[in-house]
Enzyme design. Structure first.
Site, PDB file in Angstrom:
ATOM      1  N   SER A  35       0.825  -1.205   0.000  1.00 58.35           N
ATOM      2  CA  SER A  35       0.000   0.000   0.000  1.00 58.35           C
ATOM      3  C   SER A  35       0.864   1.262   0.000  1.00 58.35           C
ATOM      4  CB  SER A  35      -0.961  -0.048   1.196  1.00 58.35           C
ATOM      5  OG  SER A  35      -1.966   0.911   1.083  1.00 58.35           O
ATOM      6  N   ASP A 121      -9.167  -6.455  -4.181  1.00 57.33           N
ATOM      7  CA  ASP A 121      -8.656  -5.260  -3.516  1.00 57.33           C
ATOM      8  C   ASP A 121      -9.594  -4.078  -3.761  1.00 57.33           C
ATOM      9  OD1 ASP A 121      -7.171  -3.022  -2.577  1.00 57.33           O
ATOM     10  OD2 ASP A 121      -5.299  -4.129  -2.888  1.00 57.33           O
ATOM     11  N   HIS A 155      -7.118  -6.077   0.174  1.00 59.49           N
ATOM     12  CA  HIS A 155      -5.979  -5.192   0.376  1.00 59.49           C
ATOM     13  C   HIS A 155      -5.169  -5.705   1.566  1.00 59.49           C
ATOM     14  CE1 HIS A 155      -3.928  -1.386  -0.294  1.00 59.49           C
ATOM     15  NE2 HIS A 155      -3.925  -1.161   1.013  1.00 59.49           N
TER      16      HIS A 155
END
Length: 328
Positions: A35, A121, A155
């Site tokens: 991320s 995600d 995610h």
């Protein structure tokens, strides 16, 4: 002044932090991140491509994607990839190379890149990572870029042994996907690595080290950095074996202040390190008013040079890297 230095040293000692040590390391390094950490890994790679031999990004987008704008970071660079234009990003890259703000772009050609994005995600959608692939393809041959887009992961950092359900969000952002992302990334970058079993333990030492000394102009927190980071040192590396350094950047709300050492213990890197003589550095960002979720700076909250060698965060991590090599 001497009393102040002594007091700071005692505070570090009492909180369990040690001075970062030096080891018998190769001169080149690799980086990875999830991320905001993926964006940071990319920024560190592009800035220091003369030293960094490869980078792995889990759920991240292209270099300088946010264009120094927080709204762009949370909009196009996370959710709307069709709005990401690569031409200005590559122009910024070229200007950075021309002015010495990043290393010469010719270095990127010999690098190896790993990109992972889960089909589920919902935080950084797959199209954003595909823009990262397209960006790198401008500088690196496609054979050196490995992409993984076919796993039903939310995610998260994907592992084969720890975390929540692969397709669901959880507060640690580490998911058990029956896929060892750390191994796959490092093996693509370096090649020929031994694969740890899903039940492998960790035989090395996880050290909490003082990050404060690597920021000279102001306290580390001024730049969104924690006072301490983690370093995982396998027994062989501690005993003087020739090892390699890998730097792993956590994601937002994944640093020490939010989840303690969970990312450093359970992201999957340490088991790979034990078998293959890697030291893993886990620098730690933290929250400040302009960065409440403890993200790495990939939109400019520390200043306009955030994606270059003049970035406060990149400079601090570079100094940590050099210390482990006995060069700082």
């Amino acid at each position: 002044m001497e009393r102040c230095v002594l007091l700071l040293a005692l505070i570090g000692f009492c909180s369990g932090q040690s001075r970062l040590g030096s080891y018998n390391l190769e001169s080149s390094v690799s980086v990875s991140g999830i991320s905001s950490g993926a964006y940071m890994a990319n920024q560190f790679h592009v800035s220091h491509s003369g030293r960094v031999v490869g980078a792995a990004m889990f759920a991240g987008g292209p270099y300088y994607c946010a264009l120094g704008n927080a709204l762009t970071s949370t909009g196009p660079c996370m959710q709307f990839p069709s709005s990401i234009a690569l031409t200005p990003l590559k122009a910024y890259t070229q200007t950075g190379a021309n002015t010495g703000l990043i290393d010469p772009l010719s270095n990127l050609a010999r690098g190896r890149v790993f990109i992972f994005s889960g089909t589920k995600d919902s935080v950084v959608v797959q199209g954003v990572s595909k823009k990262l692939e397209e960006y790198y393809a401008s500088y690196i041959t496609t054979g050196s870029i490995k992409t993984v887009y076919n796993i039903a992961a939310q995610h998260s950092m994907p592992t084969d042994s720890y975390g929540g359900a692969c397709g669901s969000l959880n507060s640690e952002y580490i998911n058990n996907c029956n896929y060892n992302g750390a191994y796959e990334a490092l093996n693509h970058i370096h090649g020929g690595l031994q694969r740890p079993s899903s039940s492998a333990g960790q035989s090395g030492q996880l050290i909490l080290f003082d990050q404060s000394e690597f920021f000279n102009l102001a306290p580390a927190v001024t730049y969104g950095m924690d006072t301490a980071g983690y370093l995982y040192v396998p027994t062989a590396c501690r005993n003087g074996a020739r090892c390699r350094l890998h730097i792993a950047f956590h994601g937002c709300v994944q640093g020490r202040e939010k989840v303690g050492d969970k990312f450093a213990r359970y992201a999957g890197y340490n088991q790979v390190a034990d078998l293959n003589n890697f030291i893993i550095m886990y620098p730690q960002a933290r929250s400040i008013i302009t960065n409440p979720q403890g993200c790495w700076d990939w939109w400019g909250y520390t200043g306009i040079a955030y994606a270059t060698k003049n970035s406060f965060q990149i400079t601090g991590v570079q100094r940590m890297m050099l210390r482990t090599m006995g060069q700082y």
